[in-house]
Design an enzyme around this catalytic site. Structure first.
Site, PDB file in Angstrom:
ATOM      1  N   GLY A  13      -2.346   5.538   4.124  1.00 51.80           N
ATOM      2  CA  GLY A  13      -3.336   4.482   3.875  1.00 51.80           C
ATOM      3  C   GLY A  13      -4.277   4.293   5.040  1.00 51.80           C
ATOM      4  CB  SER A  15      -9.153   5.590   3.198  1.00 54.05           C
ATOM      5  OG  SER A  15      -8.308   4.676   2.526  1.00 54.05           O
ATOM      6  CE1 TYR A 156       1.849  -7.044   1.681  1.00 53.29           C
ATOM      7  CE2 TYR A 156       2.430  -9.090   2.806  1.00 53.29           C
ATOM      8  CZ  TYR A 156       1.822  -7.839   2.813  1.00 53.29           C
ATOM      9  OH  TYR A 156       1.200  -7.392   3.951  1.00 53.29           O
ATOM     10  CB  ALA A 158      10.968  -9.032  -1.769  1.00 53.89           C
TER      11      ALA A 158
HETATM   12  P1  NAP Z   1      -6.292  -2.504   3.133  1.00 57.47           P
HETATM   13  O1  NAP Z   1      -7.486  -2.786   3.973  1.00 57.47           O
HETATM   14  O2  NAP Z   1      -6.219  -3.061   1.754  1.00 57.47           O
HETATM   15  O3  NAP Z   1      -6.074  -0.908   3.094  1.00 57.47           O
HETATM   16  C1  NAP Z   1      -4.991  -0.401   2.372  1.00 57.47           C
HETATM   17  C2  NAP Z   1      -4.859   1.071   2.642  1.00 57.47           C
HETATM   18  O4  NAP Z   1      -3.686   1.535   1.944  1.00 57.47           O
HETATM   19  C3  NAP Z   1      -6.025   1.883   2.109  1.00 57.47           C
HETATM   20  O5  NAP Z   1      -6.238   2.972   2.967  1.00 57.47           O
HETATM   21  C4  NAP Z   1      -5.524   2.357   0.745  1.00 57.47           C
HETATM   22  O6  NAP Z   1      -6.105   3.594   0.307  1.00 57.47           O
HETATM   23  C5  NAP Z   1      -4.059   2.594   1.070  1.00 57.47           C
HETATM   24  N1  NAP Z   1      -3.211   2.566  -0.109  1.00 57.47           N
HETATM   25  C6  NAP Z   1      -3.064   1.578  -1.034  1.00 57.47           C
HETATM   26  N2  NAP Z   1      -2.184   1.957  -1.973  1.00 57.47           N
HETATM   27  C7  NAP Z   1      -1.779   3.206  -1.644  1.00 57.47           C
HETATM   28  C8  NAP Z   1      -0.898   4.141  -2.238  1.00 57.47           C
HETATM   29  N3  NAP Z   1      -0.257   3.863  -3.375  1.00 57.47           N
HETATM   30  N4  NAP Z   1      -0.730   5.340  -1.640  1.00 57.47           N
HETATM   31  C9  NAP Z   1      -1.389   5.659  -0.478  1.00 57.47           C
HETATM   32  N5  NAP Z   1      -2.241   4.805   0.113  1.00 57.47           N
HETATM   33  C10 NAP Z   1      -2.428   3.606  -0.460  1.00 57.47           C
HETATM   34  O7  NAP Z   1      -4.958  -3.013   3.856  1.00 57.47           O
HETATM   35  P2  NAP Z   1      -4.690  -3.408   5.382  1.00 57.47           P
HETATM   36  O8  NAP Z   1      -4.991  -4.844   5.549  1.00 57.47           O
HETATM   37  O9  NAP Z   1      -5.295  -2.412   6.289  1.00 57.47           O
HETATM   38  O10 NAP Z   1      -3.092  -3.294   5.396  1.00 57.47           O
HETATM   39  C11 NAP Z   1      -2.416  -2.159   5.935  1.00 57.47           C
HETATM   40  C12 NAP Z   1      -0.936  -2.504   6.074  1.00 57.47           C
HETATM   41  O11 NAP Z   1      -0.789  -3.661   6.888  1.00 57.47           O
HETATM   42  C13 NAP Z   1      -0.248  -2.844   4.745  1.00 57.47           C
HETATM   43  O12 NAP Z   1       1.067  -2.340   4.743  1.00 57.47           O
HETATM   44  C14 NAP Z   1      -0.210  -4.356   4.753  1.00 57.47           C
HETATM   45  O13 NAP Z   1       0.829  -4.863   3.947  1.00 57.47           O
HETATM   46  C15 NAP Z   1      -0.011  -4.628   6.219  1.00 57.47           C
HETATM   47  N6  NAP Z   1      -0.422  -5.957   6.643  1.00 57.47           N
HETATM   48  C16 NAP Z   1      -1.721  -6.359   6.542  1.00 57.47           C
HETATM   49  C17 NAP Z   1      -2.072  -7.637   6.947  1.00 57.47           C
HETATM   50  C18 NAP Z   1      -3.485  -8.131   6.887  1.00 57.47           C
HETATM   51  O14 NAP Z   1      -3.697  -9.334   7.168  1.00 57.47           O
HETATM   52  N7  NAP Z   1      -4.488  -7.330   6.570  1.00 57.47           N
HETATM   53  C19 NAP Z   1      -1.099  -8.492   7.435  1.00 57.47           C
HETATM   54  C20 NAP Z   1       0.222  -8.056   7.514  1.00 57.47           C
HETATM   55  C21 NAP Z   1       0.548  -6.770   7.124  1.00 57.47           C
HETATM   56  P3  NAP Z   1      -7.468   3.618  -0.586  1.00 57.47           P
HETATM   57  O15 NAP Z   1      -8.589   3.238   0.346  1.00 57.47           O
HETATM   58  O16 NAP Z   1      -7.559   5.021  -1.052  1.00 57.47           O
HETATM   59  O17 NAP Z   1      -7.271   2.610  -1.675  1.00 57.47           O
END
Ligand code: NAP
Length: 249
Positions: A13, A15, A156, A158
């Site tokens: 993930g 991108s 989420y 869990a």
């Molecule tokens: P994001 O901006 O929504 O980006 C999600 C990334 O995951 C994208 O690159 C997406 O690819 C990829 N993805 C989604 N479903 C996928 C799948 N089935 N297989 C492979 N790739 C997949 O999310 P983010 O905020 O950067 O979050 C990244 C991580 O941090 C996650 O695990 C999230 O739970 C965790 N997190 C985030 C926050 C926050 O506040 N943002 C807080 C705590 C934890 P595409 O672009 O191709 O869709």
């Protein structure tokens, strides 16, 4: 930081968001980075171009981490273009704002499938490389809600609780092979994932963060680099809270 240069790193993930920041940071440290994506191929290719533009090297490989067959194909492609994988960052994740009584079984299963099965599928694919090299680093991206709970996304929370338990189990299993496994628990990070329904809701959330602001994705990325580098050589099975103090609330 030391020990990352020349290693092959898979960042699921990557991108956009936190994964992209981690990919850029590991490439800056000299890793060959596999930029995994699910649907945004163009964005993933742009991350690869950005890495190459800065003198690094990377490749974009699509795979839905919840699908074991797609993950196996990704592993085969990575082996063809780059060789054995030493660094795995399980970052891919999805999130839905829903009360527990509003979510369908399908929604529950989809969040668990991406956030938790994804860690299992990717570990199963790449851990054998690390065992055979007697060298590996895994960083799993959890969330502060694994500790605090949350009032609108039980699936989420869990899934992230599972990620932290899996992290400790993998750390125990893999320590004899010089493979360290840790997790990072971010709070609010300024990415596509975070959306507030109103300015009021946003202010209420910021008011709960002791440091009073969201994180920039690079602040999570630098913690991931540290956990992959020799500088964290005696740390394994740890959950690093990078959430502006939110975990204390
Ligand atoms: P994001 O901006 O929504 O980006 C999600 C990334 O995951 C994208 O690159 C997406 O690819 C990829 N993805 C989604 N479903 C996928 C799948 N089935 N297989 C492979 N790739 C997949 O999310 P983010 O905020 O950067 O979050 C990244 C991580 O941090 C996650 O695990 C999230 O739970 C965790 N997190 C985030 C926050 C926050 O506040 N943002 C807080 C705590 C934890 P595409 O672009 O191709 O869709």
């Amino acid at each position: 930081m030391h020990g990352i240069k020349g290693r092959v790193a898979v960042v699921t993930g990557s991108s956009r968001g936190i994964g992209k920041a981690i990919a850029l940071a590991l490439a800056r440290e000299g890793a060959f980075v596999v930029v995994n994506y699910h649907s945004n191929r163009d964005l993933a290719r742009r991350v690869v171009s950005e890495i190459r533009g800065r003198g690094g090297d990377a490749v974009a490989v699509g795979a839905d981490v919840s699908n074991p067959g797609e993950v196996e194909k990704m592993r085969d492609r990575v082996h063809d273009v780059a060789g054995d994988v030493g660094i795995l960052v399980n970052n891919a994740g999805i999130h839905r704002h829903l009360k527990s009584w509003e979510m369908s079984l399908e929604e529950w299963r989809r969040v668990l499938a991406v956030n938790l099965d994804g860690v299992f599928n990717c570990s199963r694919a790449f851990v054998p490389d690390m065992i055979s090299m007697r060298w590996g680093r895994m960083v799993n991206i959890s969330s502060v809600v694994a500790l605090t709970g949350t009032d609108r996304e039980m699936h989420y929370a869990a899934s992230k609780g599972g990620v932290e338990a899996a992290t400790r189990s993998l750390a125990l299993e893999l320590a004899p092979y010089n493979v360290r496994v840790n997790a990072i628990a971010p709070g609010y990070v300024d990415t596509d994932m975070v959306s507030f329904s109103s300015e009021e809701e946003r202010e209420e959330c910021m008011g709960r963060i002791p440091l009073g602001r969201m994180a920039h994705p690079s602040e999570i990325a630098e913690a991931a680099v540290f956990l992959c580098a020799d500088e964290s050589s005696y740390i394994t099975g740890h959950v690093l809270h990078v959430n502006g103090g939110l975990a204390m609330r």
